[in-house]
Every structure is written in structure tokens, then in C-alpha cells.
Scaffold this motif. Structure first.
Motif, PDB file in Angstrom:
ATOM      1  N   VAL A   1      14.324  11.128 -52.106  1.00 23.71           N
ATOM      2  CA  VAL A   1      15.151  10.496 -53.133  1.00 23.71           C
ATOM      3  C   VAL A   1      16.053  11.567 -53.738  1.00 23.71           C
ATOM      4  CG1 VAL A   1      13.577   8.605 -53.708  1.00 23.71           C
ATOM      5  CG2 VAL A   1      13.314  10.793 -54.847  1.00 23.71           C
ATOM      6  N   SER A   2      17.142  11.134 -54.337  1.00 20.11           N
ATOM      7  CA  SER A   2      18.092  12.090 -54.908  1.00 20.11           C
ATOM      8  C   SER A   2      17.552  12.672 -56.214  1.00 20.11           C
ATOM      9  CB  SER A   2      19.429  11.398 -55.161  1.00 20.11           C
ATOM     10  OG  SER A   2      19.299  10.465 -56.230  1.00 20.11           O
ATOM     11  N   GLY A   3      18.232  13.726 -56.706  1.00 16.50           N
ATOM     12  CA  GLY A   3      17.813  14.347 -57.955  1.00 16.50           C
ATOM     13  C   GLY A   3      17.854  13.384 -59.128  1.00 16.50           C
ATOM     14  N   GLY A   4      18.921  12.568 -59.205  1.00 17.26           N
ATOM     15  CA  GLY A   4      19.038  11.615 -60.295  1.00 17.26           C
ATOM     16  C   GLY A   4      17.984  10.525 -60.221  1.00 17.26           C
ATOM     17  N   GLN A   5      17.710  10.042 -58.992  1.00 18.30           N
ATOM     18  CA  GLN A   5      16.670   9.026 -58.825  1.00 18.30           C
ATOM     19  C   GLN A   5      15.302   9.574 -59.210  1.00 18.30           C
ATOM     20  OE1 GLN A   5      17.342   8.127 -54.689  1.00 18.30           O
ATOM     21  NE2 GLN A   5      18.740   6.428 -55.131  1.00 18.30           N
ATOM     22  N   LYS A   6      15.052  10.809 -58.826  1.00 16.86           N
ATOM     23  CA  LYS A   6      13.778  11.445 -59.166  1.00 16.86           C
ATOM     24  C   LYS A   6      13.617  11.540 -60.685  1.00 16.86           C
ATOM     25  CE  LYS A   6      12.802  15.109 -56.754  1.00 16.86           C
ATOM     26  NZ  LYS A   6      12.716  16.535 -56.323  1.00 16.86           N
ATOM     27  N   GLN A   7      14.693  11.922 -61.371  1.00 17.73           N
ATOM     28  CA  GLN A   7      14.631  12.043 -62.826  1.00 17.73           C
ATOM     29  C   GLN A   7      14.343  10.707 -63.484  1.00 17.73           C
ATOM     30  OE1 GLN A   7      18.310  13.969 -63.994  1.00 17.73           O
ATOM     31  NE2 GLN A   7      17.352  15.998 -63.909  1.00 17.73           N
ATOM     32  N   ARG A   8      14.976   9.651 -62.997  1.00 15.46           N
ATOM     33  CA  ARG A   8      14.765   8.346 -63.609  1.00 15.46           C
ATOM     34  C   ARG A   8      13.348   7.820 -63.348  1.00 15.46           C
ATOM     35  NH1 ARG A   8      20.072   5.103 -61.721  1.00 15.46           N
ATOM     36  NH2 ARG A   8      20.215   6.783 -60.187  1.00 15.46           N
ATOM     37  N   LEU A   9      12.801   8.108 -62.185  1.00 16.10           N
ATOM     38  CA  LEU A   9      11.412   7.719 -61.909  1.00 16.10           C
ATOM     39  C   LEU A   9      10.449   8.471 -62.827  1.00 16.10           C
ATOM     40  CD1 LEU A   9      11.383   7.574 -57.988  1.00 16.10           C
ATOM     41  CD2 LEU A   9      11.143   5.649 -59.559  1.00 16.10           C
ATOM     42  N   CYS A  10      10.740   9.739 -63.080  1.00 10.46           N
ATOM     43  CA  CYS A  10       9.877  10.528 -63.968  1.00 10.46           C
ATOM     44  C   CYS A  10       9.969  10.021 -65.413  1.00 10.46           C
ATOM     45  CB  CYS A  10      10.262  12.004 -63.897  1.00 10.46           C
ATOM     46  SG  CYS A  10       9.824  12.789 -62.327  1.00 10.46           S
ATOM     47  N   ILE A  11      11.150   9.576 -65.822  1.00 11.98           N
ATOM     48  CA  ILE A  11      11.301   9.009 -67.165  1.00 11.98           C
ATOM     49  C   ILE A  11      10.513   7.704 -67.267  1.00 11.98           C
ATOM     50  CG2 ILE A  11      12.935   7.966 -68.782  1.00 11.98           C
ATOM     51  CD1 ILE A  11      15.036   9.988 -67.745  1.00 11.98           C
ATOM     52  N   ALA A  12      10.601   6.874 -66.241  1.00 13.72           N
ATOM     53  CA  ALA A  12       9.847   5.609 -66.235  1.00 13.72           C
ATOM     54  C   ALA A  12       8.347   5.880 -66.285  1.00 13.72           C
ATOM     55  CB  ALA A  12      10.205   4.802 -64.986  1.00 13.72           C
ATOM     56  N   ARG A  13       7.911   6.888 -65.545  1.00 12.79           N
ATOM     57  CA  ARG A  13       6.490   7.260 -65.548  1.00 12.79           C
ATOM     58  C   ARG A  13       6.038   7.657 -66.951  1.00 12.79           C
ATOM     59  NH1 ARG A  13       5.162  11.990 -61.503  1.00 12.79           N
ATOM     60  NH2 ARG A  13       6.387  13.150 -63.039  1.00 12.79           N
ATOM     61  N   ALA A  14       6.883   8.410 -67.646  1.00 12.61           N
ATOM     62  CA  ALA A  14       6.546   8.829 -69.010  1.00 12.61           C
ATOM     63  C   ALA A  14       6.511   7.637 -69.962  1.00 12.61           C
ATOM     64  CB  ALA A  14       7.553   9.866 -69.488  1.00 12.61           C
ATOM     65  N   LEU A  15       7.427   6.700 -69.786  1.00 12.58           N
ATOM     66  CA  LEU A  15       7.485   5.535 -70.674  1.00 12.58           C
ATOM     67  C   LEU A  15       6.244   4.654 -70.536  1.00 12.58           C
ATOM     68  CD1 LEU A  15      11.238   4.540 -70.286  1.00 12.58           C
ATOM     69  CD2 LEU A  15      10.142   5.505 -72.310  1.00 12.58           C
ATOM     70  N   LEU A  16       5.644   4.640 -69.344  1.00 11.25           N
ATOM     71  CA  LEU A  16       4.449   3.826 -69.131  1.00 11.25           C
ATOM     72  C   LEU A  16       3.276   4.286 -69.992  1.00 11.25           C
ATOM     73  CD1 LEU A  16       4.385   3.067 -65.292  1.00 11.25           C
ATOM     74  CD2 LEU A  16       4.428   1.410 -67.157  1.00 11.25           C
ATOM     75  N   LYS A  17       3.313   5.523 -70.470  1.00 12.82           N
ATOM     76  CA  LYS A  17       2.237   6.012 -71.343  1.00 12.82           C
ATOM     77  C   LYS A  17       2.304   5.370 -72.722  1.00 12.82           C
ATOM     78  CE  LYS A  17       0.834  10.264 -71.335  1.00 12.82           C
ATOM     79  NZ  LYS A  17       0.752  11.731 -71.442  1.00 12.82           N
ATOM     80  N   LYS A  18       3.477   4.759 -73.030  1.00 15.92           N
ATOM     81  CA  LYS A  18       3.721   4.197 -74.368  1.00 15.92           C
ATOM     82  C   LYS A  18       3.398   5.245 -75.432  1.00 15.92           C
ATOM     83  CE  LYS A  18       2.767  -0.488 -72.757  1.00 15.92           C
ATOM     84  NZ  LYS A  18       1.912  -1.687 -72.853  1.00 15.92           N
ATOM     85  N   PRO A  19       4.097   6.363 -75.367  1.00 17.93           N
ATOM     86  CA  PRO A  19       3.731   7.503 -76.209  1.00 17.93           C
ATOM     87  C   PRO A  19       4.244   7.376 -77.635  1.00 17.93           C
ATOM     88  CG  PRO A  19       5.647   8.051 -74.911  1.00 17.93           C
ATOM     89  CD  PRO A  19       5.254   6.658 -74.507  1.00 17.93           C
ATOM     90  N   LYS A  20       3.651   8.154 -78.511  1.00 23.48           N
ATOM     91  CA  LYS A  20       4.169   8.285 -79.873  1.00 23.48           C
ATOM     92  C   LYS A  20       5.361   9.246 -79.895  1.00 23.48           C
ATOM     93  CE  LYS A  20       0.811   6.088 -82.293  1.00 23.48           C
ATOM     94  NZ  LYS A  20      -0.147   5.731 -81.253  1.00 23.48           N
ATOM     95  N   ILE A  21       5.339  10.220 -78.976  1.00 20.74           N
ATOM     96  CA  ILE A  21       6.422  11.207 -78.870  1.00 20.74           C
ATOM     97  C   ILE A  21       6.844  11.290 -77.405  1.00 20.74           C
ATOM     98  CG2 ILE A  21       7.061  13.638 -79.146  1.00 20.74           C
ATOM     99  CD1 ILE A  21       4.925  13.837 -81.331  1.00 20.74           C
ATOM    100  N   LEU A  22       8.155  11.211 -77.162  1.00 25.80           N
ATOM    101  CA  LEU A  22       8.705  11.326 -75.821  1.00 25.80           C
ATOM    102  C   LEU A  22       9.629  12.544 -75.778  1.00 25.80           C
ATOM    103  CD1 LEU A  22       9.243  10.208 -72.944  1.00 25.80           C
ATOM    104  CD2 LEU A  22      11.080   8.816 -73.937  1.00 25.80           C
ATOM    105  N   ILE A  23       9.368  13.431 -74.822  1.00 24.01           N
ATOM    106  CA  ILE A  23      10.156  14.661 -74.683  1.00 24.01           C
ATOM    107  C   ILE A  23      10.893  14.614 -73.356  1.00 24.01           C
ATOM    108  CG2 ILE A  23      10.056  17.177 -74.517  1.00 24.01           C
ATOM    109  CD1 ILE A  23       7.411  17.009 -76.117  1.00 24.01           C
ATOM    110  N   LEU A  24      12.215  14.701 -73.418  1.00 26.63           N
ATOM    111  CA  LEU A  24      13.057  14.734 -72.221  1.00 26.63           C
ATOM    112  C   LEU A  24      13.662  16.135 -72.130  1.00 26.63           C
ATOM    113  CD1 LEU A  24      14.893  11.299 -72.642  1.00 26.63           C
ATOM    114  CD2 LEU A  24      12.779  11.779 -71.410  1.00 26.63           C
ATOM    115  N   ASP A  25      13.071  16.973 -71.273  1.00 23.82           N
ATOM    116  CA  ASP A  25      13.498  18.365 -71.163  1.00 23.82           C
ATOM    117  C   ASP A  25      14.580  18.483 -70.100  1.00 23.82           C
ATOM    118  OD1 ASP A  25      13.811  21.076 -71.054  1.00 23.82           O
ATOM    119  OD2 ASP A  25      11.701  21.551 -70.738  1.00 23.82           O
ATOM    120  N   ASP A  26      15.824  18.295 -70.528  1.00 22.56           N
ATOM    121  CA  ASP A  26      16.983  18.373 -69.634  1.00 22.56           C
ATOM    122  C   ASP A  26      16.759  17.467 -68.422  1.00 22.56           C
ATOM    123  OD1 ASP A  26      19.516  19.231 -69.089  1.00 22.56           O
ATOM    124  OD2 ASP A  26      18.919  21.110 -68.139  1.00 22.56           O
ATOM    125  N   SER A  27      16.183  16.292 -68.681  1.00 19.63           N
ATOM    126  CA  SER A  27      15.740  15.431 -67.593  1.00 19.63           C
ATOM    127  C   SER A  27      16.773  14.392 -67.178  1.00 19.63           C
ATOM    128  CB  SER A  27      14.437  14.724 -67.991  1.00 19.63           C
ATOM    129  OG  SER A  27      14.605  14.061 -69.219  1.00 19.63           O
TER     130      SER A  27
END
Length: 563
Positions: free
Chosen positions: A451-477
Motif C-alpha cells: 500500500v502507498s505511504g498515504g494509505q498506510k497512514q490512514r489505516l494507522c489513524i483508523a486503527r488508533a480511532l478504534l481504541k476510542k481514546p481519551k487522547i489521540l496523538i498524530l505524530d506527523d502522521s
């Protein structure tokens, strides 16, 4: 092993009886009866030998499994500070080559360290019961051969110890080449990488060759000792038989003495190899013990807090250094962020943006001051509770081999298909997933190489959102995502997760211009913290970056670093 040794020592004694009382006397009854006893002894020796080998193999392989399992489990508990002490290649070497060395030494210990001394002692005792004068020849041979083998062992093990240290360099060369194979081929550096690997493997070869050349003296010395003893025993034994008329010393006794000669000297050689293996594995054992004994410097305190109230964050005079007494990456950081706010973080390369946010899930502990989440010092939380409440999309995105759905469920193993689809919509990942023939069952190669770099980043963001976190950190993602998609993702956050505190580390002003506040870092210190509008009026770094990027130059490091 002891049972096997006893059976082996009985057979030469029975053989002497057959020769003296059966063959010489011409008594077939003795030959049959003693021969049957020899057969029984041989069968018993075979059976107990098989059992000893089987149990020894089970113990050695089980021990190796336990070592690898123990190291792997302990590594999972390491903080980033613990992990920084070891290279990846070093850890791989410890779990493969070093454990194999220990396994081989352990198996040899179980078999030879019991068998060889027992065999030698029993053979010596049996020899002395036959003829003490002749048996003294063995004692002289054992002492001389023992000294020679000890000299060989000491010098060989020095080279083995050095060779095992070089395995780290060898594994590191392979790991770097395989993981960066695309870069290697793009820059046509195959010859350079091949030469680097050749040097590393040559270092190992030379050290092992020197060790093996020294060990090669074992065989000729052993042969010299064996044949010398055979000649001496044969000469002296023959004289005793002739002079005594085969009364005090018989032909059968001589055959037994020669059999015990081989047992004694071979046992000594086995012992020498045991000591070599122990010394070889000692270096490996120390390296494995380092990993097993390493304790995480991040542990739960007494009665840890098991609930994170909200995503409020507070930094109280925080300073942080990666190494004790080392240079501070962060210094005098004071921030008070309300739950649900979106905070942009910008700064040049090396300004400690990632270091700042890694303190929130307690990947590192502060050197000075304190970090609070939900009004509680992060050091008072249960680590699992805290990290389940903080989701990070790291600068270096990692996907694992498996389907898209399996990768996304890293964020929440119990997520339903509907929840996965909703998270992908928020991360704008559904746009490309729906175009795949297998959609969410599309297989992802190791590292996400298909998958491309952008697709990989968006999948990682979706993975983080599934945690339903109190704090979300996007490190240049979102660096590999186009500006329009980046804006969609930020707009989705504002609508779908309004109660989540969001940290956005970015190089693009457009990624943080709609944040509630923007933190400007400069060499680990706060240069400014305010709304984007106010920073545009008051902060020189923010002003220059804004002006340069709106004019078409988007390089923060180059322009912002001059301010």
C-alpha cells in the motif's frame, strides 16, 4: 547415563571371563552363559542409553524454548529506554545463536558431564581391581593429557568468545540489507552491501577458524595417548603373562585392561569437549542473562489508578533527557490543556516534538516535573489503563502481515465490522479500501509494502480511532496525505470525536491552523503557545513559517530554523 556406563563397564569384565574360562579352557557352557549375560548387559545399556538421550534432548530443547519465551516476554515489558540499550540485531542474535549455543552446551552437560566422569572413575576402579601396577599407567596418561587439553581449551575459548560478539555485526548487516532492499537497489549499492557483509562474515570465519585449529590438536593428542597406553599396557601385560605363566595375569585380563584404556582416555576427551562447550556458551549465557535480568524502568506503583477520567493534560515544569545526566531534550515545559481540545505542535527537526507526546502514554518517564492526564500524574496510573486511553499514530507507521481488518483490530480486538467501517470513514481510508477487490479482507504484506505511504497512514489513524481514546496523538502522521484529505480527516475529528483531546504534530501550517491552540517548540523549549491567530501576530517562528508556506515554500526546517 549411569546405568549405561555400568553396563559398558561390565562387558569387558565378562569378556575376560569368556576368554579365560571359556575359550582357553575349551568350555562351551561358560561361553554360552557368559555370552548371554553380555547380551543382556548390552540390551540394558542400549535401552537406558536411548532413554538418557531422549530425556536429555527433551530437557535441552525445552530449556531453549523457555529461554526464548522468557526473553520475548521480558522484551514486551521494556520501556523505550530499555529497548534503546539493545540493537535489533543484538536481540535477534541472543534469541537464536546464543540460545542455540546454550542448548548444545546444556545437552552435552546432561549427557557427557555425567557419563564421562562416571565412565572414567568406574574404568579406573575396574582396572585397579585387575592389576594396580598396570592401571597406574592410566593415571600418568590422564594427568598429562588433561594438562594438554586444558591448555587447548583455554586458548580456543578466547577465540570463540570473540566470534560470538561478531555475530551481532553479521546479523545487523543482513537485517539492514533486507529491510532497506528497495533503497539498496534504487542506489545500486548491492556491491557495497555485499562487501560490508563479506567483511562481517570474514571476521567471524577467522575467529572460528583459529579456535577450530587449536581444537584440532585434540584428535592427534588423543590418538598419541591411546596408542602409547596400548603399547605400554601390551608390552608390560605380555611380560606379566609370560613371566607368571598366565597365573597372576591372564590374556583375558589384558584384553579387559585395553578396553578400559579406551574408556578412560575417551572419557577424558569428552570432558575436555564439555569444558570447551561450557566456556563457549558462557559468553552466550551472559548475553541472554542481560536480557532476562533487564527490568523495565516503568512499573506500576502501589494501588495504581485504573480509570482515566478525561483527556485533560497538564505539564508541570517538565524536563526530559534520554540518558541519565545527558543533554535535556525538553526543558521547563508548562502546559494546561483542557479535555477535548485540539493542539497543534510544530517545530524544526530535533525540537523534541515526538519526545513531548511520548511522555503522555508513559513511553518514557520525565526527568523532572510531572505530566498529568485526567488530573492524575501518569506515574500513578496502571500502565495498561493509561496506554489504552492514549492512542498514538507514530511518525514511522507500522502495519503487520495480515488482512486490513486484522490490522485494524490491533486497536480494538473486539471491534465489530460496523465499528471498523466507521473508523475508516473518519480516517478517510474507506475511499481506497472500497476499491480493493477483497475490501477489508485485502491482505497486507509485512510492513505494509503493498500500500502507498498515504494509505498506510490512514489505516494507522483508523486503527488508533478504534481504541476510542481519551487522547489521540498524530505524530506527523498525515505527511504523505494530500492537503484536501488532511483537511477531511481533521474535519471528521471535530465532528465525530469532540470529547477527545487531539495532538497534531505537523510540518504544514494548514494541518494546525484550525487547532484550538498551537505549541511552537524550539530546541526543546516553548517558543509560543496560543491560538493560531494570536501566534500569527506575536510569534516570529510561526509568522515566518506561515508566510513561507502560503507563498509556496513548505520547508519548515529550512525557513523556520533561521528565525
Amino acid at each position: 547415563m549411569i546405568g549405561e556406563v555400568i553396563m559398558e563397564m561390565i562387558i569387558p569384565k565378562l569378556m575376560a571371563t569368556i576368554v579365560d574360562d571359556g575359550v582357553t579352557a575349551g568350555n562351551m557352557d561358560v561361553i554360552y552363559s557368559v555370552g548371554a549375560k553380555m547380551l543382556v548387559a548390552a540390551i540394558i545399556g542400549l535401552l537406558v542409553g536411548i532413554l538418557g538421550a531422549m530425556f536429555g534432548s527433551h530437557a535441552a530443547t525445552g530449556f531453549a524454548r523457555n529461554l526464548r519465551r522468557g526473553m520475548f516476554r521480558n522484551i514486551q515489558t521494556f520501556s523505550f529506554a530499555n529497548i534503546d540499550k539493545y540493537s535489533t540485531a543484538g536481540l535477534v542474535t541472543r534469541m537464536t545463536t546464543d540460545v542455540t549455543n546454550i542448548q548444545n552446551a546444556y545437552q552435552m552437560l546432561l549427557r557427557m558431564a555425567i557419563r564421562a566422569p562416571a565412565s572414567m572413575i568406574v574404568a579406573l576402579i575396574m582396572s585397579f581391581t585387575i592389576n594396580a601396577q598396570l592401571a597406574s599407567v592410566y593415571l600418568v596418561a590422564v594427568v598429562l593429557l588433561g594438562c594438554a587439553l586444558m591448555y587447548i581449551m583455554v586458548h580456543a575459548t578466547n577465540y570463540f568468545t570473540g566470534a560470538f560478539r561478531k555475530y551481532d555485526d553479521l546479523n545487523e548487516s543482513v537485517q539492514e540489507n533486507v529491510s532497506a532492499i528497495r533503497v539498496v537497489k534504487a542506489y545500486v549499492r548491492e556491491k557495497f552491501e555485499g562487501e560490508k557483509f563479506r567483511k562481517a562474515s570474514e571476521n567471524v570465519r577467522q575467529l572460528l577458524m583459529r579456535a577450530e585449529l587449536i581444537l584440532a590438536w585434540n584428535a592427534p593428542l588423543m590418538t598419541l595417548a591411546v596408542y602409547s597406553c596400548i603399547l605400554i599396557i601390551s608390552w608390560l601385560g605380555a611380560r606379566l603373562i609370560v613371566l607368571s605363566g598366565a597365573t597372576s595375569f591372564t590374556t583375558g585380563d589384558l584384553m579387559s585392561m585395553l578396553s578400559y584404556c579406551m574408556n578412560i582416555l575417551m572419557s577424558l576427551m569428552m570432558l575436555s569437549m564439555v569444558f570447551v562447550m561450557i566456556t563457549m556458551s558462557a559468553a552466550s549465557a551472559k548475553r541472554v542473562a542481560e536480557v532476562l535480568d533487564e527490568k523495565s524502568d516503568l512499573t506500576n506503583g502501589e494501588n495504581p489508578v485504573t480509570e482515566v477520567k478525561d483527556g485533560a493534560v497538564k505539564f508541570n515544569n517538565v524536563s526530559f533527557a534520554y540518558k541519565k545526566d545527558g543533554e535535556k531534550a525538553l526543558e521547563n515545559i508548562n502546559l494546561d490543556i483542557k479535555s477535548g481540545e485540539t493542539v497543534g505542535v510544530i517545530g524544526g527537526t530535533g525540537s523534541a516534538k515526538s519526545s513531548l507526546v511520548q511522555l503522555l502514554p508513559r513511553l518514557y518517564d520525565v526527568t523532572e516535573g510531572s505530566v498529568e492526564v485526567g488530573g492524575v500524574d501518569v506515574r500513578k496510573y496502571d500502565l495498561e489503563t493509561l496506554r489504552n486511553s492514549v492512542a498514538m499514530v507514530l511518525q514511522k507507521n507500522e502495519l503487520f502481515s495480515g488482512t486490513i481488518a486484522e490490522n485494524l483490530r490491533w486497536g480494538n480486538p473486539h471491534a465489530t465490522d460496523a465499528e471498523i467501517e466507521e473508523a475508516c470513514k473518519q480516517a478517510c481510508a474507506d475511499e481506497f479500501i472500497e476499491r480493493f477487490p477483497d475490501k477489508y479482507e485485502t491482505y497486507i504484506e509485512q510492513g505494509g509494502t503493498n500500500v502507498s505511504g498515504g494509505q498506510k497512514q490512514r489505516l494507522c489513524i483508523a486503527r488508533a480511532l478504534l481504541k476510542k481514546p481519551k487522547i489521540l496523538i498524530l505524530d506527523d502522521s498525515t505527511s504523505a496525505v494530500d492537503t484536501a484529505t488532511d483537511a477531511k480527516i481533521r474535519h471528521s475529528f471535530a465532528e465525530k470525536i469532540p470529547g477527545t483531546t487531539v495532538f497534531i504534530i505537523a510540518q504544514r501550517i494548514s494541518s494546525v491552523e484550525n487547532a484550538d491552540h498551537v505549541l511552537v517548540l524550539d530546541n526543546g523549549r516553548i517558543s509560543g503557545y496560543d491560538t493560531p491567530e494570536n501566534l500569527l501576530k506575536t510569534n516570529a517562528i510561526y509568522q515566518e513559517v506561515y508566510n513561507n508556506q502560503t507563498k509556496g515554500s513548505g520547508d519548515f526546517d529550512e525557513k523556520g530554523g533561521e528565525a
